[in-house]
Motif scaffolding. Structure first.
Motif, short mmCIF file in Angstrom:
data_model
loop_
_atom_site.label_atom_id
_atom_site.label_comp_id
_atom_site.label_asym_id
_atom_site.label_seq_id
_atom_site.Cartn_x
_atom_site.Cartn_y
_atom_site.Cartn_z
N LEU A 36 23.42 8.47 -69.77
CA LEU A 36 24.04 9.43 -69.34
C LEU A 36 24.86 8.05 -67.86
O LEU A 36 24.26 8.19 -66.67
CB LEU A 36 24.86 10.29 -69.00
CG LEU A 36 25.74 10.38 -68.53
CD1 LEU A 36 27.62 10.46 -69.83
CD2 LEU A 36 26.06 12.36 -68.96
N PHE A 37 25.96 7.11 -68.51
CA PHE A 37 26.51 6.41 -67.48
C PHE A 37 27.58 6.70 -66.75
O PHE A 37 28.88 7.05 -67.59
CB PHE A 37 26.12 5.22 -67.55
CG PHE A 37 24.79 4.09 -68.03
CD1 PHE A 37 24.05 4.14 -66.95
CD2 PHE A 37 25.04 4.29 -69.28
CE1 PHE A 37 22.87 3.44 -67.69
CE2 PHE A 37 23.55 3.53 -69.66
CZ PHE A 37 22.48 3.35 -68.59
N HIS A 38 27.68 7.04 -65.95
CA HIS A 38 29.46 7.49 -65.31
C HIS A 38 30.74 6.12 -64.62
O HIS A 38 29.33 5.43 -63.52
CB HIS A 38 28.99 8.25 -63.89
CG HIS A 38 28.53 9.70 -64.16
ND1 HIS A 38 27.41 9.88 -64.58
CD2 HIS A 38 29.08 10.61 -64.90
CE1 HIS A 38 27.32 10.98 -65.02
NE2 HIS A 38 27.61 11.23 -65.19
N LEU A 39 31.42 6.26 -65.07
CA LEU A 39 32.30 5.15 -64.72
C LEU A 39 33.41 5.30 -63.54
O LEU A 39 33.73 6.85 -64.06
CB LEU A 39 32.66 4.25 -66.01
CG LEU A 39 31.22 3.66 -66.79
CD1 LEU A 39 32.15 3.18 -68.02
CD2 LEU A 39 30.36 2.83 -65.84
N ASP A 40 34.18 4.81 -63.99
CA ASP A 40 35.62 5.32 -62.65
C ASP A 40 36.57 4.11 -63.96
O ASP A 40 36.18 2.99 -63.67
CB ASP A 40 35.47 4.23 -61.13
CG ASP A 40 36.70 4.95 -60.69
OD1 ASP A 40 37.42 5.47 -61.05
OD2 ASP A 40 36.42 4.99 -59.68
N ARG A 41 37.57 4.92 -64.27
CA ARG A 41 38.70 4.09 -64.71
C ARG A 41 39.60 3.33 -63.73
O ARG A 41 40.36 2.55 -64.62
CB ARG A 41 39.81 5.41 -65.73
CG ARG A 41 40.17 6.22 -64.81
CD ARG A 41 41.42 6.91 -65.77
NE ARG A 41 42.30 7.85 -64.62
CZ ARG A 41 41.96 9.15 -64.65
NH1 ARG A 41 41.19 9.66 -66.01
NH2 ARG A 41 42.64 9.70 -64.77
N ASN A 72 44.05 14.38 -66.68
CA ASN A 72 42.65 14.57 -65.44
C ASN A 72 43.23 14.16 -63.95
O ASN A 72 42.72 12.79 -64.20
CB ASN A 72 41.57 14.25 -66.18
CG ASN A 72 40.13 15.15 -65.70
OD1 ASN A 72 40.51 15.23 -64.55
ND2 ASN A 72 39.33 15.00 -66.32
N ARG A 73 42.75 14.08 -62.78
CA ARG A 73 42.69 13.46 -61.75
C ARG A 73 41.64 13.51 -61.67
O ARG A 73 41.59 11.86 -60.79
CB ARG A 73 43.25 14.57 -60.98
CG ARG A 73 44.76 15.51 -60.59
CD ARG A 73 44.78 15.97 -59.79
NE ARG A 73 46.09 17.01 -59.97
CZ ARG A 73 45.85 17.56 -58.31
NH1 ARG A 73 45.98 18.34 -57.38
NH2 ARG A 73 46.72 18.85 -59.23
N ASN A 74 40.38 13.73 -62.55
CA ASN A 74 39.07 12.63 -61.75
C ASN A 74 39.11 11.64 -62.75
O ASN A 74 39.46 11.60 -63.67
CB ASN A 74 38.21 13.84 -62.44
CG ASN A 74 36.70 12.82 -62.10
OD1 ASN A 74 36.89 12.43 -61.83
ND2 ASN A 74 35.66 14.35 -63.02
N THR A 75 38.65 10.53 -61.97
CA THR A 75 38.77 8.80 -62.50
C THR A 75 37.78 8.66 -63.44
O THR A 75 37.40 7.62 -63.86
CB THR A 75 39.12 8.33 -61.73
OG1 THR A 75 38.67 8.28 -60.41
CG2 THR A 75 40.78 8.55 -61.04
N ASP A 85 38.41 1.42 -61.85
CA ASP A 85 37.04 0.11 -62.21
C ASP A 85 37.71 -0.88 -63.33
O ASP A 85 36.52 -0.53 -64.12
CB ASP A 85 35.86 0.25 -61.71
CG ASP A 85 35.03 -0.84 -60.73
OD1 ASP A 85 36.04 -2.19 -61.21
OD2 ASP A 85 34.15 -0.57 -60.69
N SER A 86 38.76 -1.76 -63.42
CA SER A 86 38.68 -1.82 -64.80
C SER A 86 37.63 -3.01 -65.19
O SER A 86 37.71 -3.77 -66.40
CB SER A 86 40.02 -3.22 -64.93
OG SER A 86 40.07 -3.49 -64.10
N ILE A 87 36.84 -3.59 -64.26
CA ILE A 87 35.88 -4.67 -64.12
C ILE A 87 34.77 -3.80 -64.56
O ILE A 87 34.18 -3.43 -63.61
CB ILE A 87 36.04 -5.78 -63.41
CG1 ILE A 87 37.01 -6.51 -63.29
CG2 ILE A 87 34.64 -6.78 -63.39
CD1 ILE A 87 37.51 -7.43 -61.57
N LEU A 88 34.32 -4.06 -65.48
CA LEU A 88 32.53 -3.43 -66.15
C LEU A 88 31.49 -5.11 -65.56
O LEU A 88 32.15 -5.82 -65.79
CB LEU A 88 32.52 -3.39 -67.57
CG LEU A 88 34.14 -2.50 -68.31
CD1 LEU A 88 33.71 -1.90 -69.47
CD2 LEU A 88 33.07 -1.17 -67.57
#
Length: 135
Positions: free
Chosen positions: A99-104, A81-84, A106-109
């Motif tokens: 519901l929280f949206h994260l970006d794969r 899936n191109r959507n990260t 961005d590895s630092i939470l």
């Protein structure tokens, strides 16, 4: 008079959709309790199926070329899936969830990523015809 009606309609509509800007500066959350009227259908027995101390990640189906089979995979690991951007859910004992949206990428939470005052979409868990609706 014809020009006044659409303007008046928009003013009334925006008055009903009262929101507040969250701490991230752009996300909005409704403040009118009527938005969450389905909270009356919340049944505490739902919480027997949900651990409110963890964050749940979305699973997305992965389709393989030439194969009809599908395998579920964590959305953050679905590199087909191109959507990260992917979603994670946090459930609360009062029937609310975020519901929280994260970006794969961005590895630092950070703590803000899971803070409902900072970001996130809101909802209410409830039973519909004796089962949970799809979230």
């Amino acid at each position: 008079m014809k020009k006044l009606f659409p303007i008046l309609f928009l003013i009334l509509l925006t008055g009903c959709l009262q929101t507040t800007i969250l701490k991230n500066g752009y996300s909005q959350a409704p403040v009118n309790p009527k938005v969450f009227q389905n909270k009356a259908s919340f049944d505490k027995s739902i919480l027997a199926q949900i651990d409110t101390t963890v964050i749940y990640e979305e699973f997305l189906p992965v389709y393989y070329n030439g194969s009809v089979q599908q395998q579920n995979i964590l959305a953050r690991n679905n590199h087909n899936n191109r959507n990260t951007i992917y979603g994670v859910y946090r459930f609360y004992g009062n029937g609310n969830y975020n519901l929280f949206h994260l970006d794969r990428n961005d590895s630092i939470l950070t703590q803000n990523m899971f803070d409902p005052a900072y970001t996130g979409w809101r909802g209410v868990l409830y039973l519909k015809k004796a089962k949970l609706p799809e979230i």
